[in-house]
Scaffold this active site. Structure first.
Site, PDB file in Angstrom:
ATOM      1  N   CYS A  56       4.939   3.982 -13.237  1.00 52.99           N
ATOM      2  CA  CYS A  56       4.673   2.712 -13.923  1.00 52.99           C
ATOM      3  C   CYS A  56       4.177   2.972 -15.346  1.00 52.99           C
ATOM      4  O   CYS A  56       3.307   3.823 -15.556  1.00 52.99           O
ATOM      5  CB  CYS A  56       3.639   1.906 -13.149  1.00 52.99           C
ATOM      6  SG  CYS A  56       3.317   0.280 -13.896  1.00 52.99           S
ATOM      7  N   CYS A  60      -3.339   0.621 -16.167  1.00 55.51           N
ATOM      8  CA  CYS A  60      -4.434   0.104 -15.333  1.00 55.51           C
ATOM      9  C   CYS A  60      -5.343   1.266 -14.926  1.00 55.51           C
ATOM     10  O   CYS A  60      -4.888   2.234 -14.301  1.00 55.51           O
ATOM     11  CB  CYS A  60      -3.877  -0.600 -14.100  1.00 55.51           C
ATOM     12  SG  CYS A  60      -2.643  -1.874 -14.477  1.00 55.51           S
ATOM     13  N   CYS A  63      -5.296   2.654 -11.248  1.00 62.95           N
ATOM     14  CA  CYS A  63      -4.035   2.821 -10.517  1.00 62.95           C
ATOM     15  C   CYS A  63      -3.480   4.242 -10.544  1.00 62.95           C
ATOM     16  O   CYS A  63      -3.158   4.765 -11.623  1.00 62.95           O
ATOM     17  CB  CYS A  63      -2.991   1.853 -11.062  1.00 62.95           C
ATOM     18  SG  CYS A  63      -1.463   1.884 -10.094  1.00 62.95           S
ATOM     19  N   CYS A 100       4.727  -7.020   3.346  1.00 66.25           N
ATOM     20  CA  CYS A 100       4.549  -7.074   1.903  1.00 66.25           C
ATOM     21  C   CYS A 100       5.173  -5.833   1.271  1.00 66.25           C
ATOM     22  O   CYS A 100       4.979  -4.715   1.750  1.00 66.25           O
ATOM     23  CB  CYS A 100       3.067  -7.137   1.561  1.00 66.25           C
ATOM     24  SG  CYS A 100       2.191  -8.494   2.388  1.00 66.25           S
ATOM     25  N   CYS A 131       6.404 -10.972   1.511  1.00 64.77           N
ATOM     26  CA  CYS A 131       5.605 -11.000   0.291  1.00 64.77           C
ATOM     27  C   CYS A 131       6.077  -9.846  -0.583  1.00 64.77           C
ATOM     28  O   CYS A 131       6.467  -8.789  -0.072  1.00 64.77           O
ATOM     29  CB  CYS A 131       4.118 -10.852   0.613  1.00 64.77           C
ATOM     30  SG  CYS A 131       3.033 -10.880  -0.846  1.00 64.77           S
ATOM     31  N   CYS A 191      -0.254 -15.024  -3.628  1.00 64.23           N
ATOM     32  CA  CYS A 191      -1.233 -14.079  -3.093  1.00 64.23           C
ATOM     33  C   CYS A 191      -1.904 -13.492  -4.316  1.00 64.23           C
ATOM     34  O   CYS A 191      -1.287 -12.736  -5.068  1.00 64.23           O
ATOM     35  CB  CYS A 191      -0.526 -13.014  -2.262  1.00 64.23           C
ATOM     36  SG  CYS A 191      -1.607 -11.693  -1.662  1.00 64.23           S
ATOM     37  N   ARG A 263      -8.335 -12.017   2.219  1.00 64.81           N
ATOM     38  CA  ARG A 263      -7.941 -10.739   2.826  1.00 64.81           C
ATOM     39  C   ARG A 263      -8.864  -9.615   2.413  1.00 64.81           C
ATOM     40  O   ARG A 263      -9.122  -9.394   1.221  1.00 64.81           O
ATOM     41  CB  ARG A 263      -6.500 -10.379   2.435  1.00 64.81           C
ATOM     42  CG  ARG A 263      -6.057  -9.028   3.051  1.00 64.81           C
ATOM     43  CD  ARG A 263      -4.629  -8.681   2.711  1.00 64.81           C
ATOM     44  NE  ARG A 263      -3.730  -9.636   3.309  1.00 64.81           N
ATOM     45  CZ  ARG A 263      -2.755 -10.262   2.647  1.00 64.81           C
ATOM     46  NH1 ARG A 263      -2.584 -10.049   1.368  1.00 64.81           N
ATOM     47  NH2 ARG A 263      -1.959 -11.106   3.273  1.00 64.81           N
TER      48      ARG A 263
END
Length: 335
Positions: A56, A60, A63, A100, A131, A191, A263
């Site tokens: 990616c 972040c 991450c 998901c 999801c 979500c 969650r």
């Protein structure tokens, strides 16, 4: 008075006052609201699979899939339909009602979305809720996923608006809001939650929840993640969040968003069973089954089954009618 009304005009001061309540008072209020809107002994079970891992371009700070960090995560191509379908069937057999799928993109290309749409249609045919979390979407891309049968789109706000620039520099907070608007306009359920324990203050945790609760529509699912520290990421070595502060965050989320599913997400592998039980009492009513959450550790299925059994809790089961997965949920005790 218990704050059970559905509101979109919460102030930071009001939310901070909830955080400041005595611990037992806060849990009492949160559990009372939880019982008004949900079966207190039922847990919605999801499974999360990384269908395109690593590489990616975002930065972040939490991450391990960011290409710029040396975390040992190797970039992989998008999985095939058959490979994802095999994992989805295994998740359903293990008791998951929602599957998901996550892909480490900043913003997928249209051809990527077309491939994911094919995967979504195949998983949907198994009778599971679907999801996806693919990064930032255009309105047309959201429409494509909706047409394929996607139920939920995950796009977390991550943290408070004023702390966002401390964690991420390759996108803006408004980018998150724009994608969420596209998702809602397409008719998809959202979500949307965030991560705590990234060095933010309690006021900034209140700011994250304020941003969530004051969205035009409360997210149907609200994942509350505790930072999982990964060597090689900038946030590795951050002082760990006090477990009771995490429970407070769950309780306040429940008070603010009474009808949403809250969650208990990343970080459960580091939590003992007693802390998880407190979170369930405070209003968390969803977890992820499976040994991994994308690329980080998660409790194994057998441990989760044992924990739910010890707490006399049981999974929720999706009702299927005419090949359509409905949002209606029945309680179903698993033997």
């Amino acid at each position: 008075m218990v704050a059970a009304a559905i509101r979109h005009d919460w102030t930071r001061e009001e939310i901070s006052a909830l955080f400041a309540l005595p611990f037992n008072e806060l849990l009492h209020r949160a559990h009372t609201v939880h019982r008004e809107h949900h079966d207190p002994n039922a847990i919605q079970i999801s499974t999360l699979l990384s269908i395109k891992t690593g590489g990616c371009p975002e930065d972040c700070a939490y991450c391990p899939q960011a290409a710029r960090y040396d975390t040992g995560v190797q970039a992989q191509k998008l999985m095939s339909v058959d490979a994802v379908l095999e994992r989805a069937q295994a998740a359903k057999d293990a008791g998951a009602s929602r599957f998901c799928m996550g892909a480490a993109w900043r913003s997928p290309k249209d051809r990527d979305v077309a491939k994911v749409a094919e995967i979504v249609s195949a998983v949907k045919a198994l009778g599971m809720e679907t999801c996806a979390t693919l990064g930032m979407l255009s309105g047309e891309q959201a429409d494509t996923l909706k047409s394929a049968g996607l139920d939920f789109y995950n796009h977390n706000l991550d943290t408070a608006p004023e702390f966002y620039g401390e964690i991420i520099h390759t996108r803006q907070f408004q980018d998150r809001l724009d994608t969420l608007a596209h998702v809602r306009e397409a008719g998809l359920k959202t979500c949307c939650g965030g991560i705590v324990g990234m060095g933010e203050t309690r006021d900034q945790r209140a700011g994250l929840l304020q941003a969530l609760v004051n969205l035009p529509e409360h997210p149907q699912s609200v994942p509350i993640n505790q930072l999982v520290q990964v060597q090689g990421t900038p946030l590795n070595g951050t002082q760990a969040l006090d477990p009771f502060e995490f429970v407070r965050t769950i309780a306040v989320a429940r008070l603010l968003m009474p009808a949403s599913v809250v969650r208990l997400t990343a970080g459960r592998e580091q939590m003992d069973d007693a802390v998880q039980a407190l979170c369930f009492f405070a209003g968390a009513n969803s977890i992820f089954y499976g040994e991994k959450l994308l690329v980080t550790k998660n409790p194994d299925v057998e441990h989760d089954r044992s924990l739910l059994a010890r707490l006399d809790m049981y999974p929720l089961e999706i009702v299927e009618q005419s090949n359509t997965v409905h949002a209606d949920i029945l309680e179903s005790r698993v033997a």
